[in-house]
Design a protein around this motif. Sequence first.
Motif, PDB file in Angstrom:
ATOM      1  N   TYR A  32      10.017 -16.772  -8.270  1.00  0.00           N
ATOM      2  CA  TYR A  32       9.217 -16.536  -7.064  1.00  0.00           C
ATOM      3  C   TYR A  32       9.909 -15.550  -6.131  1.00  0.00           C
ATOM      4  O   TYR A  32       9.271 -14.828  -5.376  1.00  0.00           O
ATOM      5  CB  TYR A  32       8.981 -17.847  -6.301  1.00  0.00           C
ATOM      6  CG  TYR A  32       8.021 -18.813  -6.937  1.00  0.00           C
ATOM      7  CD1 TYR A  32       7.623 -18.665  -8.264  1.00  0.00           C
ATOM      8  CD2 TYR A  32       7.494 -19.864  -6.203  1.00  0.00           C
ATOM      9  CE1 TYR A  32       6.746 -19.566  -8.847  1.00  0.00           C
ATOM     10  CE2 TYR A  32       6.606 -20.769  -6.774  1.00  0.00           C
ATOM     11  CZ  TYR A  32       6.243 -20.612  -8.098  1.00  0.00           C
ATOM     12  OH  TYR A  32       5.368 -21.508  -8.657  1.00  0.00           O
ATOM     13  N   LYS A  46       8.023 -12.363  -9.627  1.00  0.00           N
ATOM     14  CA  LYS A  46       6.618 -12.270  -9.213  1.00  0.00           C
ATOM     15  C   LYS A  46       6.430 -11.283  -8.067  1.00  0.00           C
ATOM     16  O   LYS A  46       5.309 -10.916  -7.739  1.00  0.00           O
ATOM     17  CB  LYS A  46       6.099 -13.658  -8.809  1.00  0.00           C
ATOM     18  CG  LYS A  46       5.821 -14.563 -10.011  1.00  0.00           C
ATOM     19  CD  LYS A  46       5.122 -15.821  -9.581  1.00  0.00           C
ATOM     20  CE  LYS A  46       4.552 -16.648 -10.726  1.00  0.00           C
ATOM     21  NZ  LYS A  46       5.223 -16.556 -12.019  1.00  0.00           N
ATOM     22  N   VAL A  57       4.223 -15.423  -2.457  1.00  0.00           N
ATOM     23  CA  VAL A  57       3.906 -15.807  -3.831  1.00  0.00           C
ATOM     24  C   VAL A  57       3.257 -17.188  -3.847  1.00  0.00           C
ATOM     25  O   VAL A  57       2.213 -17.401  -4.481  1.00  0.00           O
ATOM     26  CB  VAL A  57       5.186 -15.804  -4.706  1.00  0.00           C
ATOM     27  CG1 VAL A  57       4.904 -16.400  -6.085  1.00  0.00           C
ATOM     28  CG2 VAL A  57       5.750 -14.396  -4.820  1.00  0.00           C
ATOM     29  N   LEU A  62      -0.456 -18.068  -5.147  1.00  0.00           N
ATOM     30  CA  LEU A  62      -0.648 -19.010  -6.260  1.00  0.00           C
ATOM     31  C   LEU A  62      -1.563 -20.163  -5.853  1.00  0.00           C
ATOM     32  O   LEU A  62      -2.459 -20.560  -6.593  1.00  0.00           O
ATOM     33  CB  LEU A  62       0.707 -19.556  -6.735  1.00  0.00           C
ATOM     34  CG  LEU A  62       1.615 -18.580  -7.492  1.00  0.00           C
ATOM     35  CD1 LEU A  62       3.010 -19.187  -7.695  1.00  0.00           C
ATOM     36  CD2 LEU A  62       1.006 -18.192  -8.841  1.00  0.00           C
ATOM     37  N   CYS A 100       0.537 -13.294  -9.698  1.00  0.00           N
ATOM     38  CA  CYS A 100       0.112 -14.541  -9.066  1.00  0.00           C
ATOM     39  C   CYS A 100      -1.314 -14.919  -9.465  1.00  0.00           C
ATOM     40  O   CYS A 100      -1.951 -15.768  -8.829  1.00  0.00           O
ATOM     41  CB  CYS A 100       0.237 -14.429  -7.544  1.00  0.00           C
ATOM     42  SG  CYS A 100       1.941 -14.169  -7.009  1.00  0.00           S
TER      43      CYS A 100
END
Length: 353
Positions: A143, A147, A185, A189, A309
């Motif tokens: 994370y 990402k 992130v 998500l 994501c």
Amino acid sequence: MVENTIEKLRSLRAEALQKISAAKTSDQLESVRVEYLGKKGKVSEVLAALKDLDADSRKKVGQISNEVKSVLEDGISSTRDQLQQSEMDAELKKDSLDSTAPGITYFRGKIHPIRQVLREAISILELAGLSAAYGPEVEFEDYCFDKLNFKPGHAARDMQATFFVKTDEGAKPLVLRTHTSPVQVRSLLTAAKNNFTLPIRIQAPGRVYRMDDDSTHAPMFHQIEGLAVDTSSTMGDLRAVLDFFFRKFFDQSVKIRFRPSYFPFTEPSAEVDVSCVFCAQKGCRVCKQSGWIEVAGAGMVHPEVFEACGWDPKKVQGWAFGMGVERLAMLKLGVPDLRLFFENRMSFLRGAR
Ligand SMILES: [Zn+2]
């Protein structure tokens, strides 16, 4: 025998009177009284022996001993009065008010300057429609970097900048987050999981960690960042929000400018400068004569970040920015050295707002 007893009583009297006048406190005086006149005292002892004498002698000795007793009792009682008086005087003196003595200064506790500035920043960004979101300080490495489009081998992942957390073999690698961006992130998500709910408008304030420790870097510091995602978020919106923020935070007169820059998680990316708050752009030491001070990084959310994501970058647009809270505080409060915020010197903290 009788003469001996009388002699004994006289010497006890002399001895006791001396001790009475030598007594410095009422406690000392009381122990003299017990020593001579108490039930098992020296004078009482002599009187107890009277029963062995004949009536005549008993009378004689009894008279003298009564005399001795009353002399000692008088002595003790007048000395006790004097001692109690002076003890009371001393007690009063101790409690008396000296109106010329310097006063005792009481300091009120204050909120730490960093926390004050952070709270102010949060409330301004709330006015701009960004609600606070939080993430863990011990964060998945994934994370924190992957990402967010940090390629393997990127300098920020380097051992020198990142605190890696020991994990069990096979567990997801953890780091102390080096920035607040993993909260972006997490928000992306979560919104993706919730049926791709839009818009996303968050701010992420919090602590971050890097392996730096010098006059301009601390191993722990604070960031605050913003993220807005919708079908049509633009760089113009971003600029308007930052303009609003810095005018409220510093002064209505400040201007901002964007300079092209590079961050892995935004494209295009910009460094954000504010017009120098110290010299009104005439040029000073803080702005290095340029009239501008760098205060934030910003840009449009990189398509790779959306994809990582779970979002389709063709369907959404977003912008993000990030700021160092210590830097904002230094500029706002005119604090020249970052370390002052962490040393907790009372002189500094008391002087703070
Ligand atoms: Zn300046």
